[in-house]
Design an enzyme around this catalytic site. Structure first.
Site, PDB file in Angstrom:
ATOM      1  N   ARG A 185       0.815  -1.216   0.000  1.00 28.53           N
ATOM      2  CA  ARG A 185       0.000   0.000   0.000  1.00 28.53           C
ATOM      3  C   ARG A 185       0.850   1.268   0.000  1.00 28.53           C
ATOM      4  NH1 ARG A 185      -5.632  -1.286   3.224  1.00 28.53           N
ATOM      5  NH2 ARG A 185      -5.344  -3.529   3.473  1.00 28.53           N
ATOM      6  N   GLU A 450     -11.245  -8.270  -6.387  1.00 27.85           N
ATOM      7  CA  GLU A 450     -10.632  -9.313  -7.212  1.00 27.85           C
ATOM      8  C   GLU A 450     -11.478  -9.736  -8.410  1.00 27.85           C
ATOM      9  OE1 GLU A 450      -8.709  -9.064  -3.401  1.00 27.85           O
ATOM     10  OE2 GLU A 450     -10.816  -9.466  -3.864  1.00 27.85           O
ATOM     11  N   THR A 536      -0.029  -5.996  -6.393  1.00 30.56           N
ATOM     12  CA  THR A 536      -1.238  -6.658  -5.912  1.00 30.56           C
ATOM     13  C   THR A 536      -2.230  -5.688  -5.279  1.00 30.56           C
ATOM     14  OG1 THR A 536      -2.011  -8.647  -4.755  1.00 30.56           O
ATOM     15  CG2 THR A 536      -0.435  -7.231  -3.585  1.00 30.56           C
TER      16      THR A 536
END
Length: 546
Positions: A185, A450, A536
């Protein structure tokens, strides 16, 4: 009386008459003054040419409309819904997503500025344990590149200013922070902002924060621990993690950021730490070719034999593929290990449901198959689609694109079979029930990205309109069920039409879900997949061409 005197008398009488008329008119004008008189006359009778008068009419009509709405006790929606079907649908939908971003950002800015996240119902700050207990502005850093990509210039500048003036991690971070979450992050978000803007302040901040994570790597094997206390430098693993083990998805999802940081700064320590982790994993024997989700950082031995493509494993496989892509497809050893791992999972963990022929990856608990797929695992459809466009072999291209599309269909079914049209945290494949769950702890949704991530990749690669349509369905369901108070909240049960909210606006709403939704309705020239690779947390890095 002379002629001149007569003329003077007539003039005086005329002047007196005009004065009388003006005074009388003054008393009969509306009490709010001449502007009101002009407004009413212009609105009902006079052709309007004067720009100031037109503006006054528009302003007063807005005030009048607001008054009527307030008297009727009606709360107008803060985001006007575009007329879908009028003009360019895709552009209208992109604008709508942009408005969603701004609405959620404004709620955070107004009620939780500098906090990690927002509670949109109670209108206050929130911080998950992964951030420790300091005010590190996780939402600001996570949202930064999305604000920039979406063209929210003022909001981006506010974020940049806070980072420049207030994000001193050694001062604001308190307690134990997650090494993995801080990396994907904070370090990832700042590196992405630098890649997009070339603003060196972001690169400096990224290096400072990554440096605070280095004590976690001080283990006999070099496998990092999960938590680090920024103030003391002490590090440890979660007590619940299989006897002090490290977790595959966490220590296996550092290389993209650490390599990129070393390449940009020339400070090789980060790449060296990530390479050491890769060497340990390469040297280990994999049971049946599979990677267990637990590894002891002291002994270098696997923990209990649990296997997953979802929680505690997911991004490890993603990073094997993306590390190869990020190096311009030069890191062939990493690609080989990715191919071997995926082949093993296809042999042992890939199933097709008997009733609806839905493809899914199950979990393994030792030798026991758990016919459950997690929302987190739904990223894999996008991973396989991305793999397909980077393969040279036509058979591999076709196979992995087909696998990606089948997984996308399965994950869409988990959404379609929920009352809210939003999929649960996990769904099962049991006799008479497929792509659903009866387990209460699995029925929640916390704004996860996702499924939309997979639709984004498949839209870019196949141009099948259904992926955009599914994404737009999700936008509408987010508005209906998750938009509440001053932002967006997770919901506790996707199978209940009267939803209960968890009152948390996750920082990854901006970094991932909003970004993927915005990009689905953008042109392919916005972050093209042959030039950018996403970490990710959906923070884009430039692919190396050296």
């Amino acid at each position: 009386m002379s002629l001149r005197s007569h003329e003077q008398l007539v003039a005086s009488v005329g002047l007196l008459f005009l004065i009388t008329v003006c005074i009388t008119a003054f008393f009969f004008l509306p009490s709010s003054g001449a502007d009101d008189y002009l407004y009413h006359q212009a609105k009902h009778a006079i052709p309007i040419r004067d720009a100031d008068v037109r503006e006054e009419i528009r302003r007063r009509e807005q005030v009048e409309l607001k008054r009527k709405v307030e008297e009727a006790n009606i709360n107008p929606p803060p985001i006007p819904k575009p007329e879908i079907g009028a003009g360019d649908d895709t552009h209208s939908r992109q604008i709508f997503v942009k408005q969603m971003i701004k609405f959620a950002w404004d709620g955070y800015k107004n009620y939780a500025w500098g906090e990690n996240e927002l509670r949109p119902i109670t209108k206050r700050g929130h911080s998950a344990s992964i951030f420790g207990y300091g005010k590190t502005g996780a939402t600001i850093v996570d949202a930064l590149d999305t604000l920039y990509i979406a063209g929210l210039k003022e909001e981006y500048q506010d974020a940049r200013k806070w980072i420049d003036e207030s994000l001193d991690f050694k001062k604001v971070a308190k307690g134990e922070v997650s090494v993995f979450e801080t990396n994907i992050r904070f370090v990832g978000g700042l590196l992405s902002a630098y890649a997009l803007t070339k603003d060196k302040m972001f690169l400096k901040k990224a290096e400072e924060i990554a440096t605070t994570l280095l004590p976690a790597f001080n283990t006999p094997t070099g496998i990092p621990l999960a938590l680090v206390d920024v103030e003391s430098g002490n590090a440890k693993n979660y007590a619940w993690a299989a006897g002090g083990c490290s977790i595959l998805s966490e220590f296996g999802s550092l290389q993209l950021e650490f390599d990129y940081l070393s390449n940009l700064t020339g400070n090789t320590v980060f790449a060296e730490k990530a390479t050491k982790v890769r060497k340990v994993l390469t040297s280990l024997e994999k049971p049946d070719g599979l990677y267990p989700i637990y590894l002891n950082p002291k002994s270098g031995k696997w923990g209990q034999r649990d296997f997953s493509l979802g929680a505690m494993a997911d991004s490890f496989y993603e990073y094997l593929l993306k590390q190869w892509i990020s190096t311009g497809k030069k890191d062939n050893s990493t690609k080989r290990e990715y191919d071997e791992a995926i082949a093993a999972m296809e042999r042992k963990m890939l199933f097709v449901s008997p009733e609806n022929k839905l493809t899914y990856f199950a979990n393994l608990r030792g030798n026991r198959v758990e016919h459950k797929m997690e929302h987190l695992a739904c990223f894999a459809g996008g991973m396989f689609a991305l793999q397909s466009i980077n393969e040279v072999d036509e058979t591999a291209k076709s196979h992995y694109l087909d696998l990606g599309e089948r997984l996308a269909e399965t994950c869409h079914e988990s959404y379609a079979r929920a009352t809210t049209g939003i999929g649960p945290e996990a769904f099962r494949f049991n006799s008479g029930s497929e792509a659903k769950t009866d387990a209460k702890p699995e029925r929640y949704y916390i704004l996860r990205p996702e499924v939309v991530e997979t639709w984004f990749y498949l839209w870019r690669i196949t141009k099948k309109e259904k992926y955009r349509d599914w994404a737009w369905d999700h936008v509408q369901n987010l508005e209906k069920y998750c938009k509440v108070g001053v932002g967006y909240s997770g919901i506790k049960d996707v199978y209940e039409s009267t939803v209960q909210h968890d009152d948390v606006q996750q920082s990854f709403l901006f970094a991932e879900l909003f970004k993927y939704l915005y990009l689905i309705f953008s042109e392919d020239s916005v972050l093209p997949l042959d030039q950018w690779v996403f970490n990710t947390e959906a923070h884009p890095f430039l692919i190396r061409n050296d």
